[in-house]
Enzyme design. Structure first.
Site, mmCIF file in Angstrom:
data_model
loop_
_atom_site.group_PDB
_atom_site.id
_atom_site.type_symbol
_atom_site.label_atom_id
_atom_site.label_comp_id
_atom_site.label_asym_id
_atom_site.label_seq_id
_atom_site.Cartn_x
_atom_site.Cartn_y
_atom_site.Cartn_z
ATOM 1 N N ASP A 1 0.801 -1.224 0.000
ATOM 2 C CA ASP A 1 0.000 0.000 0.000
ATOM 3 C C ASP A 1 0.839 1.283 0.000
ATOM 4 O O ASP A 1 0.338 2.344 -0.317
ATOM 5 C CB ASP A 1 -0.953 0.033 1.206
ATOM 6 C CG ASP A 1 -0.206 -0.089 2.528
ATOM 7 O OD1 ASP A 1 1.036 -0.262 2.494
ATOM 8 O OD2 ASP A 1 -0.838 -0.018 3.585
ATOM 9 N N ARG B 1 -5.258 4.295 6.045
ATOM 10 C CA ARG B 1 -5.544 4.021 4.640
ATOM 11 C C ARG B 1 -6.458 5.080 4.043
ATOM 12 O O ARG B 1 -7.045 5.885 4.758
ATOM 13 C CB ARG B 1 -6.187 2.632 4.523
ATOM 14 C CG ARG B 1 -5.236 1.519 4.952
ATOM 15 C CD ARG B 1 -4.052 1.426 4.010
ATOM 16 N NE ARG B 1 -4.519 1.219 2.682
ATOM 17 C CZ ARG B 1 -4.630 0.021 2.104
ATOM 18 N NH1 ARG B 1 -4.225 -1.044 2.738
ATOM 19 N NH2 ARG B 1 -5.102 -0.106 0.880
ATOM 20 N N TYR C 1 0.736 -3.615 10.581
ATOM 21 C CA TYR C 1 1.760 -4.629 10.327
ATOM 22 C C TYR C 1 2.281 -5.095 11.673
ATOM 23 O O TYR C 1 2.745 -4.268 12.468
ATOM 24 C CB TYR C 1 2.946 -4.028 9.570
ATOM 25 C CG TYR C 1 2.722 -3.826 8.101
ATOM 26 C CD1 TYR C 1 2.680 -4.916 7.239
ATOM 27 C CD2 TYR C 1 2.567 -2.552 7.579
ATOM 28 C CE1 TYR C 1 2.487 -4.727 5.880
ATOM 29 C CE2 TYR C 1 2.382 -2.360 6.220
ATOM 30 C CZ TYR C 1 2.336 -3.457 5.380
ATOM 31 O OH TYR C 1 2.141 -3.267 4.037
ATOM 32 N N PRO D 1 8.406 -6.275 4.526
ATOM 33 C CA PRO D 1 7.578 -5.136 4.090
ATOM 34 C C PRO D 1 7.755 -3.903 4.966
ATOM 35 O O PRO D 1 7.096 -2.898 4.742
ATOM 36 C CB PRO D 1 6.158 -5.681 4.257
ATOM 37 C CG PRO D 1 6.256 -6.603 5.411
ATOM 38 C CD PRO D 1 7.635 -7.205 5.362
HETATM 39 C C1 FAD Z 1 -0.125 -12.033 0.028
HETATM 40 C C2 FAD Z 1 0.848 -10.890 -0.128
HETATM 41 C C3 FAD Z 1 0.780 -9.828 0.751
HETATM 42 C C4 FAD Z 1 1.680 -8.774 0.627
HETATM 43 N N1 FAD Z 1 1.571 -7.756 1.475
HETATM 44 C C5 FAD Z 1 2.446 -6.733 1.388
HETATM 45 C C6 FAD Z 1 2.348 -5.668 2.248
HETATM 46 O O1 FAD Z 1 1.475 -5.659 3.098
HETATM 47 N N2 FAD Z 1 3.250 -4.648 2.121
HETATM 48 C C7 FAD Z 1 4.240 -4.664 1.190
HETATM 49 O O2 FAD Z 1 5.044 -3.723 1.096
HETATM 50 N N3 FAD Z 1 4.335 -5.679 0.343
HETATM 51 C C8 FAD Z 1 3.474 -6.705 0.420
HETATM 52 N N4 FAD Z 1 3.584 -7.724 -0.432
HETATM 53 C C9 FAD Z 1 4.665 -7.670 -1.419
HETATM 54 C C10 FAD Z 1 4.303 -6.791 -2.612
HETATM 55 O O3 FAD Z 1 2.953 -6.993 -2.934
HETATM 56 C C11 FAD Z 1 5.259 -7.174 -3.718
HETATM 57 O O4 FAD Z 1 6.593 -6.805 -3.324
HETATM 58 C C12 FAD Z 1 4.952 -6.544 -5.076
HETATM 59 O O5 FAD Z 1 3.615 -6.794 -5.460
HETATM 60 C C13 FAD Z 1 5.896 -7.119 -6.102
HETATM 61 O O6 FAD Z 1 5.463 -6.831 -7.400
HETATM 62 P P1 FAD Z 1 5.648 -7.917 -8.540
HETATM 63 O O7 FAD Z 1 5.083 -7.323 -9.778
HETATM 64 O O8 FAD Z 1 7.013 -8.426 -8.533
HETATM 65 O O9 FAD Z 1 4.769 -9.145 -8.042
HETATM 66 P P2 FAD Z 1 3.210 -9.249 -7.839
HETATM 67 O O10 FAD Z 1 2.589 -7.918 -7.669
HETATM 68 O O11 FAD Z 1 3.015 -10.291 -6.792
HETATM 69 O O12 FAD Z 1 2.723 -9.791 -9.240
HETATM 70 C C14 FAD Z 1 3.093 -11.049 -9.731
HETATM 71 C C15 FAD Z 1 1.931 -11.543 -10.558
HETATM 72 O O13 FAD Z 1 2.327 -12.715 -11.237
HETATM 73 C C16 FAD Z 1 1.258 -13.635 -11.206
HETATM 74 N N5 FAD Z 1 1.853 -14.958 -11.391
HETATM 75 C C17 FAD Z 1 2.581 -15.681 -10.514
HETATM 76 N N6 FAD Z 1 2.982 -16.842 -11.064
HETATM 77 C C18 FAD Z 1 2.487 -16.856 -12.326
HETATM 78 C C19 FAD Z 1 2.559 -17.785 -13.396
HETATM 79 N N7 FAD Z 1 3.234 -18.940 -13.287
HETATM 80 N N8 FAD Z 1 1.922 -17.491 -14.556
HETATM 81 C C20 FAD Z 1 1.239 -16.312 -14.693
HETATM 82 N N9 FAD Z 1 1.135 -15.404 -13.704
HETATM 83 C C21 FAD Z 1 1.768 -15.665 -12.545
HETATM 84 C C22 FAD Z 1 0.619 -13.413 -9.858
HETATM 85 O O14 FAD Z 1 -0.722 -13.869 -9.848
HETATM 86 C C23 FAD Z 1 0.728 -11.913 -9.695
HETATM 87 O O15 FAD Z 1 -0.407 -11.240 -10.174
HETATM 88 C C24 FAD Z 1 2.690 -8.783 -0.364
HETATM 89 C C25 FAD Z 1 2.732 -9.855 -1.251
HETATM 90 C C26 FAD Z 1 1.833 -10.901 -1.151
HETATM 91 C C27 FAD Z 1 1.903 -12.025 -2.140
#
Ligand code: FAD
Length: 481
Positions: A46, A231, A240, A308
């Site tokens: 967030d 928020r 957190y 986080p």
């Molecule tokens: C449950 C959860 C809670 C979180 N809470 C926090 C928080 O409170 N505060 C904070 O700072 N960070 C939090 N994070 C971390 C933060 O969300 C991530 O650091 C950030 O989203 C990373 O961005 P990204 O694009 O790398 O990955 P993501 O935003 O996770 O995007 C990756 C995408 O790839 C998709 N995907 C995965 N595997 C496959 C596949 N094999 N084929 C096709 N699609 C696929 C997933 O569905 C997802 O939509 C959290 C993460 C998770 C999973």
């Protein structure tokens, strides 16, 4: 039959969508494959740091972001009260260092941020860009044909509704999160700490007499550590909570509610409603490689994971996507040589390594046992926290020399406020044509063209004016600061 696209983005989260916006704005043929059935609805990250708000400004999306988000202006620190049970406020501080950015640090749900990016991307592309329900199984690069820059040398295997099919692409971005199938299929490893800390996170509607419930608050107490993040809207609050000696899957919502009440003593808190919650463990890990043949690139959690606490995950991931997006577009359109893509790796690998180092020291600072062992007082904790404010605002990134950064050979004597290798800071300027006062970066939107800024000096001096007139660039605007 294999389908061909110029860029295939595996994973439609922060990194993938941000890259997608650039590609859509540049008219590139691309597709995002996402395993979810539809867009993210709730939760996850967030915190939107100043640098990310600047990125949204460059996409023309900052007005809506700033309108909807919670603006973090003040930060309070709480610690155990000597000789008594419970906590007391020890310090106040502004949330943003003076001069760090012309834009604030804000809080908005990652689901909404993803939605803003998706809408922008699809409106610019004029078509849906994300294929939902599509799981990427793995990628393969034909290293021999990768030498031909026009070759569709990457094969991507996907599964949709139980049917397997293949794509061929010139370039692939593996932005499929911490458990990245792209990374695993290339045989790359995450290297780093294995002792994961577990965090409970909840978005709740609280009823409480705790006075700083609408401020960002960092609380150390005998019962544990807590970060409060108000928020968007006026009612929802994120908490957190760092948990010790548990595994994420065993954490219950009731246990998180109870821990929260204990930490906040002597204040009372009732949970009127829980909007979203999660418990997850994060190690401090870095991928051992960020690319394969400069045709497949990793971005976001697929190549760096950490705690986080400092609100970096979504931001650094969005910034990975921002970095690779314009570079892929420039190379595919023939406006830059493929070597440009090497700078994605050198720049973002360095950024990710610094992030992991930062998170290690930040994690120690938050650990009750470390503070006890090293005798860190609440005053020292507060001071160290603020020392990191430039970093947590996303404004400490400094890229080393490369084909596009040249600090050693450049002379910026008239632009003394600039550090070559760092992002361009904004200043208010006056547009000569209509005398309108604007932020400099508002003239520099993230489009698929280059902007050249000439720091001419005082043009009342005839010599300076002549020198400026000799610069053979078609200039749309003249501005003065
Ligand atoms: C449950 C959860 C809670 C979180 N809470 C926090 C928080 O409170 N505060 C904070 O700072 N960070 C939090 N994070 C971390 C933060 O969300 C991530 O650091 C950030 O989203 C990373 O961005 P990204 O694009 O790398 O990955 P993501 O935003 O996770 O995007 C990756 C995408 O790839 C998709 N995907 C995965 N595997 C496959 C596949 N094999 N084929 C096709 N699609 C696929 C997933 O569905 C997802 O939509 C959290 C993460 C998770 C999973």
């Amino acid at each position: 039959m294999e389908e061909q696209v110029d860029v295939l983005i595996c994973g439609g989260g922060s990194a993938g969508l941000c890259a997608g916006v650039w590609l859509a704005r540049s008219g590139i043929r691309f597709r995002i494959l996402e395993q979810r059935d539809g867009p993210l609805k709730k939760g996850q990250a967030d915190g939107v740091q100043c640098r990310t708000v600047e990125i949204f400004e460059s996409f023309g999306l900052s007005d809506v972001l700033l309108n909807e988000a919670y603006h973090a202006s003040e930060l309070t620190f709480w610690a155990p009260e000597d000789g008594r049970a419970g906590i007391r406020r020890t310090h106040y501080a502004p949330d943003k260092l003076a001069g760090v950015s012309h834009l604030p640090h804000v809080l908005l749900s990652q689901a909404r941020i993803n939605e803003l990016l998706t809408n922008e991307m699809e409106s610019k592309a004029g078509r849906p860009c994300v294929e939902y329900g599509c799981e990427v199984l793995g990628v393969e690069v034909d290293s021999e044909s990768a030498k031909d820059s026009n070759a569709y040398c990457v094969t991507v295997a996907v599964s949709k509704s139980g049917t397997e099919r293949k794509y061929r692409a010139k370039y692939v971005l593996g932005s499929d999160g911490a458990h990245s199938a792209v990374r695993k299929s290339l045989g790359f490893k995450m290297v780093g700490d294995t002792s994961d800390s577990v965090w409970g996170v909840m978005d709740i509607y609280p009823r409480t007499n705790f006075p700083d419930i609408r401020k960002k608050a960092v609380i150390q107490s005998a019962a544990g550590n807590l970060i409060i993040i108000p928020r968007e809207g006026d009612l929802l609050v994120r908490f957190y909570i760092e948990l010790n000696n548990v595994v994420a899957k065993d954490v219950t919502l009731e246990a998180l509610h109870e821990k929260l009440r204990q930490i906040l003593q002597p204040y009372d808190l009732e949970v009127a409603e829980t909007e979203w919650w999660s418990a997850y463990s994060i190690g401090q890990r870095l991928a051992d490689h960020f690319h394969k043949d400069y045709r497949v690139f990793l971005g976001g959690d697929a190549c760096h994971t950490h705690s986080p606490k400092a609100g970096q995950g979504m931001n650094v991931s969005l910034q990975d996507g921002y970095n690779i997006g314009w570079k892929l577009a420039a190379v595919i359109r023939g406006r830059a040589k493929p070597e440009l893509l090497e700078t994605y790796v050198s720049e973002r690998q360095k950024t990710a390594a610094e992030l992991i180092e930062f998170d290690r020291s930040w994690t120690k600072l938050f650990s009750s046992s470390y503070r006890k062992e090293h005798g860190i007082t609440p005053e020292q904790f507060h001071d160290k926290f603020l020392l990191s404010a430039r970093y947590t605002a996303g404004q400490a990134i400094n890229y080393s020399d490369s084909t596009i950064v040249s600090a050693k050979t450049s002379e910026a004597s008239l632009a003394t406020g600039l550090t070559i290798g760092m992002r361009l800071p904004s200043v208010p300027v006056i547009r000569f044509s209509d005398a309108r006062v604007m932020e400099l970066v508002r003239f520099l939107p993230a489009q698929s063209w280059w902007h050249i800024l000439v720091f001419s000096g005082d043009i009342r001096d005839p010599k300076t004016l002549t020198r400026l007139q000799n610069v053979r660039i078609f200039s749309l605007y003249s501005i003065r600061s």
